[in-house]
Design a protein around this motif. Structure first.
Motif: not given
Length: 158
Positions: A46-52, A84-93
């Protein structure tokens, strides 16, 4: 270096993750013993900043771990809607299946993550995909007693 990156992620050390990836961008595609990439691990915790930060580097956002799970699948059962929103914005399938035939949408419905399920469907999640038990996301929603979600998924299939 690889182990340092995974330790920095687990310790939520944002500056160390940034430093390691800046100096060694190829680390973004490495895997730990469980087959997790840095992105898989960061999103799972759940680490949003690191994921970014990790997403700034070229990689396969749909990389799968040893069970066939993607970062998107992990956040769907954990309930991390913002990631989930971040990943989908970055084209996660949303239609990739793990080794049990489970999709991100099936995880979202199984765990009652209505907001995530809706986002997945907006991004083209296929409601007709069946897991290895022959169950769709709507079937899983019914089993969990989430009638509203099951009905929505059934309508989407038509």
């Amino acid at each position: 270096m690889k182990e340092q990156l995974f330790i920095a992620i687990r310790e939520e050390n944002l500056s160390e993750v940034e430093r390691l990836l800046k100096n060694n961008p190829e680390l973004v595609s490495t895997k730990d013993a469980r087959g997790s990439t840095p992105l898989l691990l960061a999103t799972y915790y759940g680490l949003y900043d690191i994921s970014e930060i990790i997403l700034k580097y070229p990689q396969n956002i749909n990389e799968q771990d040893v069970s066939g799970n993607t970062a998107l699948m992990g956040v769907c059962f954990k309930g991390f809607e913002h990631i989930a929103k971040l990943l989908l914005q970055n084209d996660a399938n949303p239609n990739i299946t793990n080794f049990n035939g489970t999709t991100a949408l099936i995880f979202a419905t199984t765990f009652g993550r209505k907001g995530i399920a809706w986002m997945l469907m907006e991004k083209g999640a296929n409601t007709s995909i069946k897991d290895d038990r022959g169950l769709t996301a709507a079937d899983h929603a019914k089993m969990q007693g989430i009638r509203e979600m099951a009905e929505l998924l059934e309508k989407k299939k038509e």
